[in-house]
Motif scaffolding. Structure first.
Motif, PDB file in Angstrom:
ATOM      1  N   VAL A   9      -4.936  12.655  17.302  1.00  0.00           N
ATOM      2  CA  VAL A   9      -5.231  11.925  18.478  1.00  0.00           C
ATOM      3  C   VAL A   9      -3.680  11.193  18.679  1.00  0.00           C
ATOM      4  O   VAL A   9      -3.135  10.834  17.898  1.00  0.00           O
ATOM      5  N   LEU A  10      -3.268  11.503  20.102  1.00  0.00           N
ATOM      6  CA  LEU A  10      -1.939  11.013  20.306  1.00  0.00           C
ATOM      7  C   LEU A  10      -2.344   9.878  21.225  1.00  0.00           C
ATOM      8  O   LEU A  10      -2.955   9.945  22.446  1.00  0.00           O
ATOM      9  N   ARG A  11      -1.711   8.766  21.264  1.00  0.00           N
ATOM     10  CA  ARG A  11      -1.514   7.424  22.049  1.00  0.00           C
ATOM     11  C   ARG A  11      -0.201   7.516  22.422  1.00  0.00           C
ATOM     12  O   ARG A  11       0.497   7.064  21.485  1.00  0.00           O
ATOM     13  N   SER A  12       0.082   7.267  23.795  1.00  0.00           N
ATOM     14  CA  SER A  12       1.292   6.978  24.147  1.00  0.00           C
ATOM     15  C   SER A  12       1.443   5.731  25.330  1.00  0.00           C
ATOM     16  O   SER A  12       0.547   5.913  26.078  1.00  0.00           O
ATOM     17  N   THR A  13       2.121   4.870  24.906  1.00  0.00           N
ATOM     18  CA  THR A  13       2.148   3.688  25.806  1.00  0.00           C
ATOM     19  C   THR A  13       3.617   3.323  26.300  1.00  0.00           C
ATOM     20  O   THR A  13       4.562   3.562  25.769  1.00  0.00           O
ATOM     21  N   SER A  14       3.826   3.464  27.648  1.00  0.00           N
ATOM     22  CA  SER A  14       5.318   3.314  28.181  1.00  0.00           C
ATOM     23  C   SER A  14       5.106   2.026  29.181  1.00  0.00           C
ATOM     24  O   SER A  14       4.028   1.871  29.769  1.00  0.00           O
ATOM     25  N   VAL A  15       6.137   1.355  29.154  1.00  0.00           N
ATOM     26  CA  VAL A  15       6.422   0.282  30.145  1.00  0.00           C
ATOM     27  C   VAL A  15       7.821   0.423  30.634  1.00  0.00           C
ATOM     28  O   VAL A  15       8.981   0.653  30.088  1.00  0.00           O
ATOM     29  N   ILE A  16       7.443   1.013  32.086  1.00  0.00           N
ATOM     30  CA  ILE A  16       8.935   1.048  32.967  1.00  0.00           C
ATOM     31  C   ILE A  16       9.083  -0.283  33.645  1.00  0.00           C
ATOM     32  O   ILE A  16       8.469  -0.670  34.620  1.00  0.00           O
ATOM     33  N   ALA A  17      10.466  -0.598  33.520  1.00  0.00           N
ATOM     34  CA  ALA A  17      10.882  -1.732  34.181  1.00  0.00           C
ATOM     35  C   ALA A  17       9.967  -2.969  34.143  1.00  0.00           C
ATOM     36  O   ALA A  17       9.626  -3.215  32.767  1.00  0.00           O
ATOM     37  N   ASP A  18       9.470  -3.569  35.051  1.00  0.00           N
ATOM     38  CA  ASP A  18       8.899  -4.839  35.115  1.00  0.00           C
ATOM     39  C   ASP A  18       7.277  -4.478  35.234  1.00  0.00           C
ATOM     40  O   ASP A  18       6.437  -5.303  35.498  1.00  0.00           O
ATOM     41  N   SER A  19       7.004  -3.153  35.151  1.00  0.00           N
ATOM     42  CA  SER A  19       5.699  -2.740  35.711  1.00  0.00           C
ATOM     43  C   SER A  19       4.574  -3.215  34.236  1.00  0.00           C
ATOM     44  O   SER A  19       4.926  -3.445  33.341  1.00  0.00           O
ATOM     45  N   GLU A  20       3.307  -2.854  34.575  1.00  0.00           N
ATOM     46  CA  GLU A  20       2.316  -2.797  33.519  1.00  0.00           C
ATOM     47  C   GLU A  20       2.503  -1.679  32.644  1.00  0.00           C
ATOM     48  O   GLU A  20       2.711  -0.758  33.208  1.00  0.00           O
ATOM     49  N   PRO A  21       1.930  -1.929  31.473  1.00  0.00           N
ATOM     50  CA  PRO A  21       1.814  -0.811  30.450  1.00  0.00           C
ATOM     51  C   PRO A  21       1.078   0.317  30.723  1.00  0.00           C
ATOM     52  O   PRO A  21      -0.161   0.131  31.624  1.00  0.00           O
ATOM     53  N   GLU A  22       1.479   1.564  30.826  1.00  0.00           N
ATOM     54  CA  GLU A  22       0.669   2.688  31.185  1.00  0.00           C
ATOM     55  C   GLU A  22       0.454   3.339  29.740  1.00  0.00           C
ATOM     56  O   GLU A  22       1.389   3.941  29.001  1.00  0.00           O
ATOM     57  N   THR A  23      -0.888   3.650  29.578  1.00  0.00           N
ATOM     58  CA  THR A  23      -1.088   4.204  28.198  1.00  0.00           C
ATOM     59  C   THR A  23      -2.031   5.560  28.397  1.00  0.00           C
ATOM     60  O   THR A  23      -3.026   5.789  29.379  1.00  0.00           O
ATOM     61  N   MET A  24      -1.619   6.519  27.587  1.00  0.00           N
ATOM     62  CA  MET A  24      -2.397   7.757  27.669  1.00  0.00           C
ATOM     63  C   MET A  24      -2.922   8.194  26.478  1.00  0.00           C
ATOM     64  O   MET A  24      -2.226   7.970  25.465  1.00  0.00           O
ATOM     65  N   GLU A  25      -4.028   8.891  26.410  1.00  0.00           N
ATOM     66  CA  GLU A  25      -4.473   9.138  24.998  1.00  0.00           C
ATOM     67  C   GLU A  25      -4.927  10.785  25.244  1.00  0.00           C
ATOM     68  O   GLU A  25      -5.456  11.305  26.058  1.00  0.00           O
ATOM     69  N   LEU A  26      -4.582  11.582  23.952  1.00  0.00           N
ATOM     70  CA  LEU A  26      -4.939  12.917  24.222  1.00  0.00           C
ATOM     71  C   LEU A  26      -5.330  13.240  22.684  1.00  0.00           C
ATOM     72  O   LEU A  26      -5.057  12.865  21.583  1.00  0.00           O
ATOM     73  N   ILE A  27      -6.789  13.895  22.669  1.00  0.00           N
ATOM     74  CA  ILE A  27      -7.257  14.498  21.486  1.00  0.00           C
ATOM     75  C   ILE A  27      -6.989  16.014  21.507  1.00  0.00           C
ATOM     76  O   ILE A  27      -7.536  16.510  22.577  1.00  0.00           O
ATOM     77  N   THR A  28      -6.641  16.600  20.527  1.00  0.00           N
ATOM     78  CA  THR A  28      -6.138  18.066  20.400  1.00  0.00           C
ATOM     79  C   THR A  28      -6.121  18.487  19.139  1.00  0.00           C
ATOM     80  O   THR A  28      -6.118  18.006  18.261  1.00  0.00           O
ATOM     81  N   ASP A  29      -6.210  19.933  18.953  1.00  0.00           N
ATOM     82  CA  ASP A  29      -6.164  20.494  17.931  1.00  0.00           C
ATOM     83  C   ASP A  29      -4.712  20.819  17.466  1.00  0.00           C
ATOM     84  O   ASP A  29      -3.848  20.927  18.390  1.00  0.00           O
ATOM     85  N   GLY A  30      -4.057  20.869  16.403  1.00  0.00           N
ATOM     86  CA  GLY A  30      -2.948  21.469  16.158  1.00  0.00           C
ATOM     87  C   GLY A  30      -2.578  21.867  14.675  1.00  0.00           C
ATOM     88  O   GLY A  30      -3.719  22.066  13.812  1.00  0.00           O
ATOM     89  N   THR A  31      -1.331  21.875  14.096  1.00  0.00           N
ATOM     90  CA  THR A  31      -1.146  22.050  12.627  1.00  0.00           C
ATOM     91  C   THR A  31      -0.192  21.096  12.058  1.00  0.00           C
ATOM     92  O   THR A  31       0.363  20.374  12.766  1.00  0.00           O
TER      93      THR A  31
END
Length: 146
Positions: A9-31
């Motif tokens: 489970v990958l959760r990524s949050t970015s805040v660009i300049a003075d904008s609101e935080p953008e969060t993405m979540e990816l659920i995947t298989d890996g090694t």
């Protein structure tokens, strides 16, 4: 330990300049596999990116050694390598179909609890270009066995 199939489970949050935080979540298989580098040991997590990330034909490898260093290496349609060391500013290359860009990556923290059974890796860092802040980022990988 040889490569082990895992759920990520990958959760990524970015805040660009003075904008609101953008969060993405990816659920995947890996090694997951153990790394040995001289007297240090660490972990490598690999997964294929998904349409959600906008990188359909790409693969990401995240490597970490304790709570001191980590790297994210993406290959495919987009080539990107971020090298992180706690409290350090590093230059990193970002290649796109339009050309290459050099960014500064300042690592705020690396929290690593990965073991043979899985665990978590939390990375907090900021990205700068020409000395100006571009984004503050937090990436969290939660890894469990399949």
């Amino acid at each position: 330990m040889k490569k082990k199939n895992v759920n990520i489970v990958l959760r990524s949050t970015s805040v660009i300049a003075d904008s609101e935080p953008e969060t993405m979540e990816l659920i995947t298989d890996g090694t997951l596999e153990r790394l040995e580098d001289g007297d240090r040991s660490g972990w490598r997590v690999t997964y294929d990116d998904a349409e959600l990330t906008g990188l359909v034909n790409s693969s990401t490898t995240v490597s970490c050694f304790g709570n001191d260093t980590a790297s994210m290496h993406r290959t495919g349609d987009l080539t990107q390598e971020l090298v992180m060391e706690n409290g350090q500013l590093r230059r990193c290359l970002y290649e796109t179909e339009y050309g290459s860009m050099l960014f500064g990556v300042y690592t705020k923290s690396i929290e690593n609890t990965i073991s043979d059974e899985g665990g978590e890796l939390k990375l907090s860092y900021s990205i700068e270009s020409n000395g100006d802040l571009v984004a503050d980022n937090r990436v969290e990988l939660s890894i469990t066995g399949r």
